[in-house]
Design an enzyme around this catalytic site. Sequence first.
Site, PDB file in Angstrom:
ATOM      1  N   VAL A   1      34.561  65.845   3.760  1.00 13.14           N
ATOM      2  CA  VAL A   1      33.407  65.391   3.366  1.00 13.14           C
ATOM      3  C   VAL A   1      32.453  66.736   3.296  1.00 13.14           C
ATOM      4  O   VAL A   1      31.555  66.743   2.329  1.00 13.14           O
ATOM      5  CB  VAL A   1      32.824  64.706   4.859  1.00 13.14           C
ATOM      6  CG1 VAL A   1      31.526  64.570   4.531  1.00 13.14           C
ATOM      7  CG2 VAL A   1      33.439  63.464   4.663  1.00 13.14           C
TER       8      VAL A   1
ATOM      9  N   GLU B   1      28.889  56.609  20.787  1.00 16.52           N
ATOM     10  CA  GLU B   1      28.286  57.551  20.067  1.00 16.52           C
ATOM     11  C   GLU B   1      27.839  56.906  18.663  1.00 16.52           C
ATOM     12  O   GLU B   1      28.473  56.279  18.196  1.00 16.52           O
ATOM     13  CB  GLU B   1      29.275  58.723  19.947  1.00 16.52           C
ATOM     14  CG  GLU B   1      28.627  60.031  19.050  1.00 16.52           C
ATOM     15  CD  GLU B   1      29.562  61.142  19.166  1.00 16.52           C
ATOM     16  OE1 GLU B   1      29.119  62.242  19.096  1.00 16.52           O
ATOM     17  OE2 GLU B   1      30.844  60.715  18.746  1.00 16.52           O
TER      18      GLU B   1
ATOM     19  N   ASP C   1      25.935  70.582   1.072  1.00 20.64           N
ATOM     20  CA  ASP C   1      27.187  69.966   1.389  1.00 20.64           C
ATOM     21  C   ASP C   1      27.495  68.794   2.268  1.00 20.64           C
ATOM     22  O   ASP C   1      27.617  67.657   2.191  1.00 20.64           O
ATOM     23  CB  ASP C   1      28.081  70.849   1.992  1.00 20.64           C
ATOM     24  CG  ASP C   1      29.615  70.790   1.630  1.00 20.64           C
ATOM     25  OD1 ASP C   1      29.959  69.639   1.027  1.00 20.64           O
ATOM     26  OD2 ASP C   1      30.574  71.412   2.220  1.00 20.64           O
TER      27      ASP C   1
ATOM     28  N   GLY D   1      36.662  65.194  25.454  1.00 23.20           N
ATOM     29  CA  GLY D   1      38.150  65.994  25.090  1.00 23.20           C
ATOM     30  C   GLY D   1      38.471  66.824  26.168  1.00 23.20           C
ATOM     31  O   GLY D   1      37.852  66.701  27.490  1.00 23.20           O
TER      32      GLY D   1
ATOM     33  N   GLU E   1      37.677  68.837  20.861  1.00 18.43           N
ATOM     34  CA  GLU E   1      36.250  68.835  21.165  1.00 18.43           C
ATOM     35  C   GLU E   1      35.909  67.623  20.392  1.00 18.43           C
ATOM     36  O   GLU E   1      35.763  67.522  19.273  1.00 18.43           O
ATOM     37  CB  GLU E   1      35.634  70.017  20.462  1.00 18.43           C
ATOM     38  CG  GLU E   1      34.033  70.360  21.000  1.00 18.43           C
ATOM     39  CD  GLU E   1      33.143  69.633  20.313  1.00 18.43           C
ATOM     40  OE1 GLU E   1      32.719  68.486  20.734  1.00 18.43           O
ATOM     41  OE2 GLU E   1      32.711  70.065  19.235  1.00 18.43           O
TER      42      GLU E   1
ATOM     43  N   LYS F   1      41.765  73.554   8.569  1.00 18.24           N
ATOM     44  CA  LYS F   1      41.604  72.605   7.651  1.00 18.24           C
ATOM     45  C   LYS F   1      40.171  71.914   7.974  1.00 18.24           C
ATOM     46  O   LYS F   1      39.891  71.356   8.837  1.00 18.24           O
ATOM     47  CB  LYS F   1      42.680  71.226   7.560  1.00 18.24           C
ATOM     48  CG  LYS F   1      42.599  70.187   6.955  1.00 18.24           C
ATOM     49  CD  LYS F   1      43.056  68.830   7.260  1.00 18.24           C
ATOM     50  CE  LYS F   1      42.795  67.643   6.405  1.00 18.24           C
ATOM     51  NZ  LYS F   1      41.330  67.517   6.631  1.00 18.24           N
TER      52      LYS F   1
ATOM     53  N   CYS G   1      27.678  66.310  18.271  1.00 15.28           N
ATOM     54  CA  CYS G   1      28.409  65.696  19.639  1.00 15.28           C
ATOM     55  C   CYS G   1      27.515  65.935  20.732  1.00 15.28           C
ATOM     56  O   CYS G   1      27.664  65.021  21.327  1.00 15.28           O
ATOM     57  CB  CYS G   1      29.771  66.352  19.664  1.00 15.28           C
ATOM     58  SG  CYS G   1      29.762  68.145  19.637  1.00 15.28           S
TER      59      CYS G   1
ATOM     60  N   GLU H   1      35.736  76.138  23.985  1.00 12.50           N
ATOM     61  CA  GLU H   1      35.350  77.086  22.843  1.00 12.50           C
ATOM     62  C   GLU H   1      34.421  77.909  23.336  1.00 12.50           C
ATOM     63  O   GLU H   1      33.473  77.479  24.342  1.00 12.50           O
ATOM     64  CB  GLU H   1      35.130  76.047  21.634  1.00 12.50           C
ATOM     65  CG  GLU H   1      36.431  75.398  21.226  1.00 12.50           C
ATOM     66  CD  GLU H   1      36.088  74.610  19.902  1.00 12.50           C
ATOM     67  OE1 GLU H   1      34.869  74.182  19.665  1.00 12.50           O
ATOM     68  OE2 GLU H   1      36.987  74.408  18.945  1.00 12.50           O
TER      69      GLU H   1
ATOM     70  N   SER I   1      36.209  62.896  15.614  1.00  6.30           N
ATOM     71  CA  SER I   1      36.008  61.671  16.391  1.00  6.30           C
ATOM     72  C   SER I   1      37.161  61.646  17.547  1.00  6.30           C
ATOM     73  O   SER I   1      38.074  61.985  17.580  1.00  6.30           O
ATOM     74  CB  SER I   1      36.193  60.614  15.622  1.00  6.30           C
ATOM     75  OG  SER I   1      37.420  60.116  15.190  1.00  6.30           O
TER      76      SER I   1
ATOM     77  N   ALA J   1      34.902  69.605  11.736  1.00 11.08           N
ATOM     78  CA  ALA J   1      34.205  68.577  11.443  1.00 11.08           C
ATOM     79  C   ALA J   1      33.264  68.735  10.095  1.00 11.08           C
ATOM     80  O   ALA J   1      32.839  69.990  10.198  1.00 11.08           O
ATOM     81  CB  ALA J   1      33.410  67.658  12.363  1.00 11.08           C
ATOM     82  N   TRP J   2      32.673  67.651  10.011  1.00 11.53           N
ATOM     83  CA  TRP J   2      31.693  67.885   8.589  1.00 11.53           C
ATOM     84  C   TRP J   2      30.261  68.168   8.981  1.00 11.53           C
ATOM     85  O   TRP J   2      29.320  68.881   8.448  1.00 11.53           O
ATOM     86  CB  TRP J   2      31.951  66.612   7.726  1.00 11.53           C
ATOM     87  CG  TRP J   2      31.539  65.428   8.575  1.00 11.53           C
ATOM     88  CD1 TRP J   2      32.341  64.641   8.872  1.00 11.53           C
ATOM     89  CD2 TRP J   2      30.213  64.825   8.981  1.00 11.53           C
ATOM     90  NE1 TRP J   2      31.804  63.316   9.354  1.00 11.53           N
ATOM     91  CE2 TRP J   2      30.382  63.857   9.556  1.00 11.53           C
ATOM     92  CE3 TRP J   2      28.910  65.347   8.936  1.00 11.53           C
ATOM     93  CZ2 TRP J   2      29.416  62.953  10.113  1.00 11.53           C
ATOM     94  CZ3 TRP J   2      27.943  64.710   9.538  1.00 11.53           C
ATOM     95  CH2 TRP J   2      28.005  63.370  10.273  1.00 11.53           C
ATOM     96  N   ASN J   3      29.932  68.176  10.258  1.00 14.69           N
ATOM     97  CA  ASN J   3      28.449  68.173  10.746  1.00 14.69           C
ATOM     98  C   ASN J   3      27.980  69.512  10.714  1.00 14.69           C
ATOM     99  O   ASN J   3      26.729  69.981  10.771  1.00 14.69           O
ATOM    100  CB  ASN J   3      28.171  67.482  12.119  1.00 14.69           C
ATOM    101  CG  ASN J   3      29.060  68.017  13.153  1.00 14.69           C
ATOM    102  OD1 ASN J   3      30.229  68.299  13.009  1.00 14.69           O
ATOM    103  ND2 ASN J   3      28.644  67.960  14.277  1.00 14.69           N
TER     104      ASN J   3
END
Length: 485
Positions: free
Chosen positions: A172, A377, A85, A450, A242, A168, A276, A454, A221, A143-145
């Site tokens: 990506v 970044e 993915d 941010g 974050e 959600k 990140c 967490e 982001s 996020a997607w990473n």
Amino acid sequence: MLVGGERIAPTPGRVIDVTNPFDGRLLAQIADATTAQVSDAVGAAERAAPSWRALPGVERGRLLSRLADLIEARAEPLARLETSDNGKLLSETRVQAAFAARNYRFFAGYADKIYGHTIPLDSPSLFDYTTREPVGVAALITAWNSPMQLLANKLAPALAAGCTVVVKPSEVAPLTTLAMAGLVREAGFPPGVVNIVTGGAEAGAALTTDPRLGRISFTGSVRTGQAIAAAAARTLVPVTLELGGKSPNIVFDDADLDRAVVGALAGIFAAGGQTCIAGSRLLVQRSCYDRVVGELVRRAEDIVLGDPAAEGTQLGPLAGQAHLDRVLAMVDAGRASGATLRTGGTRPDEPALAQGCFLRPTVFSDVDPAAELAQEEIFGPVLSVLPFDTEDEAIALANGTEYGLASGIWTRDLARAHRVARELVAGTVWVNTYRTSAAQAPFGGVRRSGYGRERGLEAVDEYLRTKNVMIELSGDIRDPFVMQA
């Protein structure tokens, strides 16, 4: 999608293609949720909230432990799904699947340990205590990473605290999050406790502006985080953010330089720099600067690019063509700024890699601290190396960006490690290691990286609010027009 315990098919004509960044192959089509569908998901979570909140913590903990068991049992297919993915190495997604399970198990043990406390007051006739209560419905946006790990960072403490959620994922790389829908149902979570919606800007806006939320937790982001915070301000919904980083990795000349080089390589090239916490700024004391840079370049040029699912691959593709184009543009800007490109900076020319979104490991030296390379970044396998002379200069350079997420220190001097760690403006400081994580250790940033935390016990606090209860014990009738001290 998963709404109120039911799987929801995409609306005809509203789908998003999900592709493999290694070979461009179409993996799936996911729903691009409508505003109404997102509203339905929030409504389902709201309806499930009273009974989930009332469930004893030990029972919530049992369900979280069961979910951890299921993730461990499905770790290999989950890891392979995530690798296809987002292009992350299979060796890393395997670790992240295990880490996700560890997170759920850690917070399972905390679900029945959410305590208030009693407060002694000035009047002996007053008894005062606090309770810690769930905030209600939490929106969890990832996020997607690193979807599995990022979801675990949010979902585990939210459920332990007694919140219901609407998740959600990034459009990506949403597939492991959608796979979690089946595991949540198999684990036995009641309908509506966990809801999962997918989609783009419309779905995101519908979720983050819903006034029924009690908390929004977002990873992504800075720009999107700012937009979410602004939207949440209008509904007065608290937010955990974050965001990005431009993390310094500081090498002093008294460090074990072989270990420091390995740490620097892992800090930036692991995950293709698409994290990140990437140690994208390497600050090296001038007396060992040439040696460290030379070894970094030699080792970077030996990194094996290839299929992220294949054993032996050390660097996979970036997550997509648009992201690759952005990283290449920043590399070009780095060249124009006067920094010295030591290696990389181009796409590989091997035919086997032609279809993938690859960038060779890139090292710039002699970078201007004020240049974009050192300030913004990049989120790719691009390392900026800067020299320094003194400890004070290293601290000033490290703190010289608008970010404050992570940092690293390499030294054999214990006193120096503590001194520098105290002065660094960052949520995490690693000493003689980098990118090491633990479920028990809190994580989060300051400045443009941010706010909120967490993992660790602090993560549960993000999903709780304090209620104060004061009881008059004497039974005396007081003058209603005189404030009681």
